[in-house]
Design a protein around this motif. Structure first.
Motif, PDB file in Angstrom:
ATOM      1  N   LEU A 138       0.837  -1.189   0.000  1.00 22.02           N
ATOM      2  CA  LEU A 138       0.000   0.000   0.000  1.00 22.02           C
ATOM      3  C   LEU A 138       0.877   1.245   0.000  1.00 22.02           C
ATOM      4  O   LEU A 138       2.062   1.158   0.316  1.00 22.02           O
ATOM      5  N   TRP A 142      -0.697   5.242   3.976  1.00 22.53           N
ATOM      6  CA  TRP A 142      -1.988   4.592   4.202  1.00 22.53           C
ATOM      7  C   TRP A 142      -2.183   4.375   5.692  1.00 22.53           C
ATOM      8  O   TRP A 142      -1.258   4.031   6.410  1.00 22.53           O
ATOM      9  N   PRO A 146      -5.621  -3.457   5.985  1.00 21.82           N
ATOM     10  CA  PRO A 146      -6.836  -3.888   5.299  1.00 21.82           C
ATOM     11  C   PRO A 146      -7.229  -5.341   5.456  1.00 21.82           C
ATOM     12  O   PRO A 146      -8.397  -5.656   5.274  1.00 21.82           O
ATOM     13  N   LEU A 147      -6.315  -6.270   5.749  1.00 22.60           N
ATOM     14  CA  LEU A 147      -6.762  -7.660   5.781  1.00 22.60           C
ATOM     15  C   LEU A 147      -7.310  -8.080   7.140  1.00 22.60           C
ATOM     16  O   LEU A 147      -7.694  -9.231   7.321  1.00 22.60           O
ATOM     17  N   LEU A 153     -14.543  -3.770   2.856  1.00 25.49           N
ATOM     18  CA  LEU A 153     -13.978  -4.154   1.559  1.00 25.49           C
ATOM     19  C   LEU A 153     -13.632  -2.937   0.715  1.00 25.49           C
ATOM     20  O   LEU A 153     -12.603  -2.874   0.070  1.00 25.49           O
ATOM     21  N   LYS A 154     -14.522  -1.943   0.747  1.00 25.98           N
ATOM     22  CA  LYS A 154     -14.299  -0.803  -0.135  1.00 25.98           C
ATOM     23  C   LYS A 154     -13.486   0.281   0.541  1.00 25.98           C
ATOM     24  O   LYS A 154     -13.282   1.338  -0.021  1.00 25.98           O
ATOM     25  N   GLY A 155     -13.003   0.038   1.753  1.00 25.37           N
ATOM     26  CA  GLY A 155     -12.182   1.033   2.399  1.00 25.37           C
ATOM     27  C   GLY A 155     -13.001   2.138   3.022  1.00 25.37           C
ATOM     28  O   GLY A 155     -14.223   2.109   3.067  1.00 25.37           O
TER      29      GLY A 155
END
Lengths: 156, 158
Positions: A138, A142, A146-147, A153-155
């Motif tokens: 990333l 950032w 994210p995981l 999912l879309k942030g």
């Protein structure tokens, strides 16, 4: 060598560090405490009968949404292969959410350098002793990992 | 010059426009900007002998400063977005952009935290080619559509 024998060797050499051994579809996974993981990996790489000279994968699992799981949140998984003896084994280390730190094995296998950077980037697990722990996939600025299960999912 | 601007269909300026457009559309030099799997189809198109890009006058260039067309093929992530913008800004005008594949056109199936939903959020696009990946014949169709678009432009006659 049979992977279960490798598990037994680890158990004999490092008494008290092994929490359990699981077998699934012919693959053996050894659950360990996180205190001496670096010593264990060094031993597995250098011991002539075992000789795990190839780290195939280093990743992490988030168990926060797993039904019926009450242990620490993250699990760091090391999959290693011996090119000489052609056997493989998997090591699993549970890491709590409040203090997600594990010793880095980048000095044992060079490939762990980028694998640990990816695990830090996407799961937020810090590796002590890593020469250059920063984000790899990333952008550098950032925020968030994210995981993890709670990341949408879309942030944001 | 004012006579040329006010008189609508003077034969001389129409023919000059036609000639300029014919010349421009017959040598569209593109910057290959393959980001992901669509790059394979793009490579198949200009390097493989079955579909040959070169017969349309298009030549692949490695640098944006030497190209008329930016052929964005593949998924654009948010980390790559400033790079695409910088490459587009380096192209001299007249410049065109083709968004090849579903990911470049609209983000494709990746509606996630790290993917830009369509390269037209970053740079203006002239032709969209859908497909995942689009066949080289579809890319050929897109290039021909771009050539038709170039043919209709006018520079002398405003």
């Amino acid at each position: 060598m049979d992977p279960l024998q490798i598990a037994k060797i680890i158990e004999e050499k490092f008494a008290g560090q092994v929490l359990g051994t699981t077998t699934h579809a012919g693959q053996v996974g050894v659950s360990l405490k996180k205190d001496r993981i670096r010593d264990i990996c060094l031993f597995l790489r250098d011991e002539p009968a075992v000789k795990m000279d190839h780290l195939s994968d280093l990743t992490a699992v988030d168990f926060s949404r797993y039904p019926g799981d009450a242990g620490p949140r993250f699990e760091v998984v090391y999959t290693m292969i011996s090119i000489v003896h052609r056997h493989r084994i998997r090591l699993k280390v549970r890491v709590p959410e409040e203090d997600p730190r594990v010793d880095s094995v980048a000095s044992v296998w060079q490939t762990a350098n980028w694998h640990e950077r990816e695990t830090y980037d996407l799961m937020g697990i810090k590796f002590d002793g890593h020469p250059d722990l920063r984000r790899i996939l990333l952008p550098e600025d950032w925020e968030g990992h994210p995981l993890r299960k709670e990341y949408p999912l879309k942030g944001y | 010059m004012s006579l040329l601007n006010t008189a609508p269909e003077i034969t001389l300026t129409t023919k000059v426009d036609d000639l300029l457009n014919y010349v421009r559309k017959s040598s569209v030099w593109y910057m290959m900007f393959g980001l992901a799997c669509c790059a394979i189809e793009m490579i198949q198109y200009y390097a493989a002998p079955q579909h040959d890009f070169d017969r349309f006058g298009t030549v692949p260039r490695p640098s944006p400063r030497q190209s008329d067309l930016l052929l964005v093929a593949g998924t654009l992530t948010k980390k790559m977005a400033p790079v695409v913008r910088r490459v587009y800004d380096q192209m001299p005008e007249p410049r065109y952009v083709i968004a090849m594949g579903s990911c470049a056109a609209s983000g494709g199936i990746f509606n996630t935290y790290s993917v830009v939903q369509g390269v037209d959020n970053i740079i203006p696009v002239d032709v969209y080619i859908p497909g995942c990946p689009p066949r080289p014949e579809a890319l050929m169709h897109g290039i021909i559509k771009l050539q038709e678009k170039i043919r209709k432009e006018h520079y002398i006659r405003k």
